[in-house]
Design an enzyme around this catalytic site. Structure first.
Site, PDB file in Angstrom:
ATOM      1  N   HIS A   1      34.106  29.142 -10.074  1.00 29.84           N
ATOM      2  CA  HIS A   1      34.422  29.986  -8.923  1.00 29.84           C
ATOM      3  C   HIS A   1      35.743  30.741  -9.051  1.00 29.84           C
ATOM      4  CE1 HIS A   1      35.189  31.021  -4.692  1.00 29.84           C
ATOM      5  NE2 HIS A   1      36.355  30.438  -4.832  1.00 29.84           N
TER       6      HIS A   1
ATOM      7  N   HIS B   1      42.760  27.311  30.184  1.00 26.63           N
ATOM      8  CA  HIS B   1      42.517  28.736  30.400  1.00 26.63           C
ATOM      9  C   HIS B   1      43.807  29.525  30.635  1.00 26.63           C
ATOM     10  CE1 HIS B   1      38.451  27.354  30.657  1.00 26.63           C
ATOM     11  NE2 HIS B   1      37.961  28.506  31.070  1.00 26.63           N
TER      12      HIS B   1
ATOM     13  N   HIS C   1      38.570  35.401 -10.023  1.00 31.22           N
ATOM     14  CA  HIS C   1      37.334  34.723  -9.615  1.00 31.22           C
ATOM     15  C   HIS C   1      36.171  35.290 -10.425  1.00 31.22           C
ATOM     16  CE1 HIS C   1      39.876  33.713  -6.141  1.00 31.22           C
ATOM     17  NE2 HIS C   1      38.991  32.806  -5.809  1.00 31.22           N
TER      18      HIS C   1
ATOM     19  N   LEU D   1      36.457  34.444   5.070  1.00 31.24           N
ATOM     20  CA  LEU D   1      34.995  34.347   4.988  1.00 31.24           C
ATOM     21  C   LEU D   1      34.323  34.468   6.346  1.00 31.24           C
ATOM     22  CD1 LEU D   1      35.193  31.709   2.193  1.00 31.24           C
ATOM     23  CD2 LEU D   1      34.301  34.033   1.962  1.00 31.24           C
TER      24      LEU D   1
ATOM     25  N   HIS E   1      36.001  37.423  -2.432  1.00 24.12           N
ATOM     26  CA  HIS E   1      36.650  36.938  -3.659  1.00 24.12           C
ATOM     27  C   HIS E   1      35.887  37.377  -4.906  1.00 24.12           C
ATOM     28  CE1 HIS E   1      33.849  33.888  -2.137  1.00 24.12           C
ATOM     29  NE2 HIS E   1      33.540  33.716  -3.398  1.00 24.12           N
TER      30      HIS E   1
ATOM     31  N   GLU F   1      33.192  35.395  21.088  1.00 24.05           N
ATOM     32  CA  GLU F   1      34.414  36.183  21.026  1.00 24.05           C
ATOM     33  C   GLU F   1      34.747  36.614  19.599  1.00 24.05           C
ATOM     34  OE1 GLU F   1      34.279  33.125  22.367  1.00 24.05           O
ATOM     35  OE2 GLU F   1      34.588  33.418  24.518  1.00 24.05           O
TER      36      GLU F   1
ATOM     37  N   PHE G   1      41.084  33.387  25.407  1.00 23.30           N
ATOM     38  CA  PHE G   1      40.021  33.245  24.416  1.00 23.30           C
ATOM     39  C   PHE G   1      40.121  34.258  23.282  1.00 23.30           C
ATOM     40  CE2 PHE G   1      38.516  30.939  28.188  1.00 23.30           C
ATOM     41  CZ  PHE G   1      38.886  29.706  27.668  1.00 23.30           C
TER      42      PHE G   1
ATOM     43  N   ASN H   1      24.006  30.608  -4.738  1.00 23.95           N
ATOM     44  CA  ASN H   1      24.271  29.865  -5.978  1.00 23.95           C
ATOM     45  C   ASN H   1      24.514  28.378  -5.735  1.00 23.95           C
ATOM     46  OD1 ASN H   1      26.983  29.638  -5.185  1.00 23.95           O
ATOM     47  ND2 ASN H   1      27.591  31.478  -6.312  1.00 23.95           N
TER      48      ASN H   1
END
Lengths: 763, 763
Positions: A331, A557, A93, A185, A133, A489, A521, A254
């Site tokens: 990229h 749940h 990258h 990410l 990256h 969470e 959760f 960018n």
């Protein structure tokens, strides 16, 4: 080769698309405000906010003894080094890292406080590359600034066949100078929030007037993705709320992602949004080249009068200087040798030379190690005088720095418990609340389920800014060790990874974070829990309401399949304790296990206490992963159970004997991973399947994975149902009578050979 | 009982905490702006924005023939009904629903277009309760407005022992009047964005001047949690970008969550944030009582001149009228019979009477059914004239409304493929791109991985607002069927659930959504994928880079444990096709499977094509879940494999014969769930374990779940490693030689009895 003529030093931003917007507020919309609605103005662009922090044309008084030409040469060197590294194996990258060259110079050369000779120096600033990256950005800066492990050979091993490369495709925590593994990410910015909380908390706890023994600043690079990802959004929001003025986020703006220009998919006014979330905002217009402007902007970070985290919006150009500058293709694909040669020519460099670092550039970075030694020595001296002025506190502090937990933590675990039926989530409180109250190493948080998870201890103090007096609850304090994460969470778990990673030694961590929510959760934060497991971070996740026993809240749940993920996740201990005694065992295991996260998975509803019955539960048993609850002579079957349904095994065994004359032994099985790590002899002694005794597991989850330990299951093959707790088990056939009947039927088929050994049966 | 004296009709907001902030921008911070930084003003509060949409004191011209007293009585009735319903079994969530009473009146009585007698009327407005725990709000409104299934008895079955209750703890899609199952917070608002995209897209595709055959407006209630959850943040951001002016989000701003006041955990300027995200914002100050103000605010939603989604910030009071009004405890615990009696007394009602609906209230709601019939008839008439004016388009439209997919979709699947090694992600494109190009039912999207997932088809058109000309890519169109979701995996999948749920018939859906990303990042959106599975929504998830073969990106990008989750998840088909032919089979299965989502899991790297070899792959085989690839006489072992590593089985089998004289049969196993649903005879014929032939599975995942089908595995017990694709398999021992050696060793142990049948072995 050392280009020296002024014209070769000129920055040539080849291929910069002229249309790249510098203001996201009104990106790309072709029809202006032409209708009735158009008097609604977009919220003001962040620049108006930013300029109050930064005067126009304000510059750093100096960039040291280096000229603009020097800086230009450094930028060229950095960009070409990255281009060459990607070209080497035709992978990698390049674009982002190249676009961020000037940011790297500003950070490592002028702003950040770190120690290449002592990479884990406690009071260093922490840097997190959330856009992981672009790892070459970090690797090259580590190399140039003198980190010892990052040799020239190592730097060149990026994307090679070396399995011991220190330059993996994303930064990894195991390597010198890397604070946390990033790549997925949005995780990194949340990790950085955790680091900032850790620094704030330890500072509030141990600093004294004149003795700022904890003063780390946290720097985090993000790209467009981290701003879009939900976990990033949660983290930004919470950091703004917490007023973490020791946190600076640098946005590599960018305006390019894999799919093309960002305005195809996101047209927020980013600065206004960040301001609304409680951040100070500063803009840098020419972030590809203007090191001085970046230094000025970043220097705002350490202004002691600022009260908020700082967001520095730096306009950059992906792959600047290459043919694909400003384009998505920059990229994740190398530029090609021809374009790299063209880049070199445009800079006036020899296109035939690769991996060149001119002497002037080496000089530029030469002072980093010396400066670092000064930082570390100053801190050590400070610590010495602090130890004299505040001996008791300093002693505690040194233990925290060493990652030592106060050894008396175990004394707070009760030796016995109430005998009546108790929800295991309540047992959590009985076991852990005295520990958290007294042992400073723990910070506990919840995703807005304080009333449900039973982790708020005596005189608990929330972690909140001292300037905050909320409508309910006490005034804030950074000394607080209870984090009200809100309904976030994912950020909770990613932030906890940051808390854990703030300082780690062979002894342990300065902080052991505890999170809590409904087990269901933990599917929201699975990506962050995984990152903790991957990094061997000790984080304890307290998951309640862990089965259909959650009842009337219904299938949304009621977890039935989630345990399959966490039982499969490497390095993680998923533990389902069956009563208070096993909860004690689960906490002991989780606190002693330093190699990764644990999930302690508990019930909403009251369950019988088996520890005081014959053949009862034991905390020592939990340490083995599974153990015999009740052995019988000439057993016909083994019944395995865990957690909220542990008593079902005992009940079914009794019923089988009474009604069918079937002799059933019972096994409590709180943790598959721990059991799997036992010797085969122990495993065989517990299961006795090698003696031809079939095993049936009872658990209202999908059975995936239990096939390793059992021949049949009474389990779930569907999602749950909304019914109050007292009806739900019955609805799905988990009554003693029906379970015993199914086991009896199965044994009949087993004996006649209708079932083949190895053919798992869902009863 | 019918309270009539004016004083009893006065709204008594008992227990409203006077300090409840109405403006979140500066909530609770005790020290004002007193330092150098304090000239930085927070972004302007949304109200300034809001008042341009709404004049001060602007009121609806009329609330029909009903007086303020009538409205007050309706609100009292609604609140007491909810209090009584929770009291009945001493369970439930009363506070939120009670606080939202006035919003319900505004929506169902004055603003929303729906048909109780024809609940799935195609052109209805859609309502989503994103704060699903307030389900009584919806159930009571369905009952009062004449939905037939929601009888009085059914309404009172909330939290009863009835498994057939239409009033589960959270709204469920199976029931009349419920558009989507909600409860896990933040999902509903993302679902609503999906519904709004669906309506926009179908409108753009089928509406003609004078013929707005699709004009549904989407209404979504959210609470504080939906604003905090990452998936909500992603959805808000994307909806603002898309300029979905057919979407209205109503914020039940009661400033209370489970842990206490929201300002303990969140102090954003919500309105400014929403404006920065591209929403119009309107405020309602007294949302607990002022129905007229809410009606005026909501009426802005349908203003055709507005260009953005609308955010209505309604200040409410949780549990208004009760002792716990404005307090966290009002959220999830009934008030107690004493307090409910006090509420009734304060309203001048008889505290001994329960479940009372005064006649005037019944009158108030009496007209809903009549109005509904008018709506439906008008639309049917419109459709008739539309059919005459645009017969071809109308015919297509009727098929979409009927959920019929054009039957020629299958014709676009190639009958053969290139013979050279091909990445199965590329095979996806070969199979599906001709289908998506021609079959309008599909909408495909990606979380910013267009270059990697191979789903952008010939002349693909992005779904974007017509007013958008992005820097790259074409000008936007709502006719577009390619969604650039940005780096928002979680919203992508939750939005896709909304697209799927927009219109469902016994034939299928008007829209079949397709999502795409790296398989690893389906861990970010697992909660949404689960909700699709729970709701039996047909969504096809295209997951690439599905193993360690992802290579140099490293362990953060290499799934090893995630398949365990999706294989365990009910209703979902997780399919790993092994070459182009199996990819064709996987798509056939996924398109024909209407009962839930599918994941088609494919490789980054090129894999050998087995379909044209002897004993090759077959698309029909995929339909069986697993099938024999190559049968042999007197087999010693069965080797199972799938996906990117399918050829490893054949290679190992050949090597075993050559080197060890071991006869290995091979099985391709793309989908466990499908295989599990086959008859036992078929399963035995494929596996032949009942004949005493042991099976070994090869898959670079953790083996959890394979124990059901195999006796040993060559698999992963750790996370992966960053190494280029050509080195990674070797690094983990997945070479033909080493795999064959491990299988040979295992067979030796198997024969000597060192391995017990039923004891799974990790080779």
């Amino acid at each position: 080769m050392s280009p020296t003529s002024p014209e070769t030093l000129e920055i040539k931003n080849r291929g910069i698309p002229a249309m790249l917007p510098s203001n996201n507020a009104s990106n790309g919309y072709v029809d202006g405000d032409t209708n009735a609605n158009n008097d609604i103005q977009p919220a003001p662009y962040g620049k108006a906010i930013a300029t109050r922090l930064m005067e126009p044309n304000e510059k750093a008084s100096t960039l040291g003894s280096f000229s603009n030409e020097d800086i230009s040469l450094v930028l060229q060197t950095f960009r070409l080094l990255i281009a060459d590294l990607c070209q080497q194996f035709n992978m990698g990258h390049p674009g982002g890292a190249i676009g961020m060259a000037a940011i790297g110079v500003a950070l490592w050369k002028y702003v950040m406080r770190y120690a290449p000779h002592d990479p884990t120096w406690f009071n260093r600033d922490r840097f997190v590359l959330s856009n992981g990256h672009t790892c070459l950005f970090q690797y090259c800066n580590l190399y140039l600034n003198g980190y010892k492990a990052m040799t020239w050979e190592q730097l060149k091993s990026y994307h090679s066949e070396r399995p011991d490369s220190l330059c993996p495709g994303h930064p990894e925590i195991e390597h010198e100078g890397i604070e946390l593994t990033t790549g997925p990410l949005g995780q990194g910015i949340a990790n950085a929030v955790g680091l900032a909380i850790a620094a704030k908390h330890l500072g509030a706890t141990y600093n004294k007037p004149g003795f700022d023994v904890v003063s780390s600043h946290i720097w985090c690079m993000v790209g467009d993705a981290c701003l879009q990802e939900g976990v990033g959004c949660e983290a930004f929001s919470y950091a703004g709320h917490l007023r973490l003025n020791n946190l600076t986020c640098i946005y590599d703006n960018n305006q390019i992602t894999c799919d093309g220009s960002v305005d195809m998919t996101n047209t927020e006014d980013v600065n206004a949004k960040m301001a609304a979330c409680g951040w100070d905002v500063v803009d840098v217009e020419d972030g590809a080249n203007d090191v001085e402007a970046i230094v000025v902007a970043l220097s705002k970070a350490k202004d002691p009068n600022r009260e908020k985290p700082l967001f520095v919006n730096v306009r950059t150009i992906i792959g600047v200087g290459s043919v694909v500058a400003g384009k998505a293709v920059a990229h994740g694909v190398p530029f090609g040798s021809k374009d790299v040669a063209e880049m070199k020519k445009a800079y006036g460099w020899d296109p035939e030379q690769h991996f060149t670092i001119p002497d002037r550039v080496k000089q530029f970075y030469a002072e980093s190690p010396t400066r670092a030694e000064r930082y570390v020595n100053e801190w050590k001296n400070l610590l010495e005088t602090y130890s004299k002025a505040h001996p008791q506190l300093a002693s505690e502090f040194r233990d925290r720095v060493a990652g030592k937990i106060s050894p008396d933590w175990e004394d707070y675990i009760p030796s016995s418990f109430p005998e009546g039926p108790t929800p295991t989530r309540k047992s959590n409180g009985l076991v852990f609340n005295p520990i958290i109250e007294h042992i400073q190493t723990f910070m506990v948080g919840t995703a807005d389920l304080t009333p449900s998870v039973n982790l708020s201890y005596n005189n608990y103090l929330p972690f909140n800014p001292p300037s905050l007096q909320p409508t309910s609850g006490p005034v804030g304090s950074y000394k607080g060790r209870y984090l009200h994460y809100g309904i976030r969470e994912h950020a909770m778990c990613a932030i906890s990874n940051g808390l854990a990673a703030f300082n780690q030694t062979s002894e342990g961590q300065s902080i052991i974070p505890v999170t809590s929510s409904f087990f269901m959760f933990y599917i929201y934060c699975a990506a962050a829990v995984r990152m903790g497991a991957l990094q061997h971070l000790q984080v304890i996740h307290v998951a309640t309401h862990d089965s259909i026993g959650a009842g009337e809240d219904g299938p949304t749940h009621q977890p039935v399949e989630l345990a399959a993920l966490y039982r499969a996740m490497p390095n993680l201990l998923y533990i389902r304790p069956g009563d208070s005694e096993e909860v004690a065992g689960a906490w002991k295991v989780a606190i002693e296990y330093k190699k990764g996260p644990s999930i302690i998975s508990t019930s909403r509803h009251a369950v019988p206490q088996l520890w005081n019955s014959a053949g009862g539960t034991s905390r020592q048993g939990v340490k083995m992963g599974a153990y015999v609850l009740k052995e019988v002579e000439n057993a016909d079957v083994t019944i395995i159970a865990s957690g909220a349904e542990l008593s079902f095994a005992s009940n079914a065994a009794e019923y089988l004997l009474d009604k069918y004359r079937i002799r059933a032994r019972t096994v409590s099985f709180p943790c598959q991973r721990i059991f799997e790590n036992q010797e085969r002899d122990y495993r065989r002694a517990v299961l006795r399947r090698h003696e031809g005794i079939p095993a049936v597991v009872i658990e209202p989850y999908t059975p995936n994975g239990w096939e390793r330990y059992a021949d049949a299951s009474i389990s779930m093959r569907t999602f749950g149902h909304s019914l109050p707790g007292k009806y739900i088990y019955q609805h799905f056939g988990f009554t003693t009578e029906r379970m015993a009947g199914r086991i009896s039927d199965f044994l009949g088929r087993w004996k006649t050979g209708d079932v083949d050994r190895g053919e798992f049966v869902d009863l």
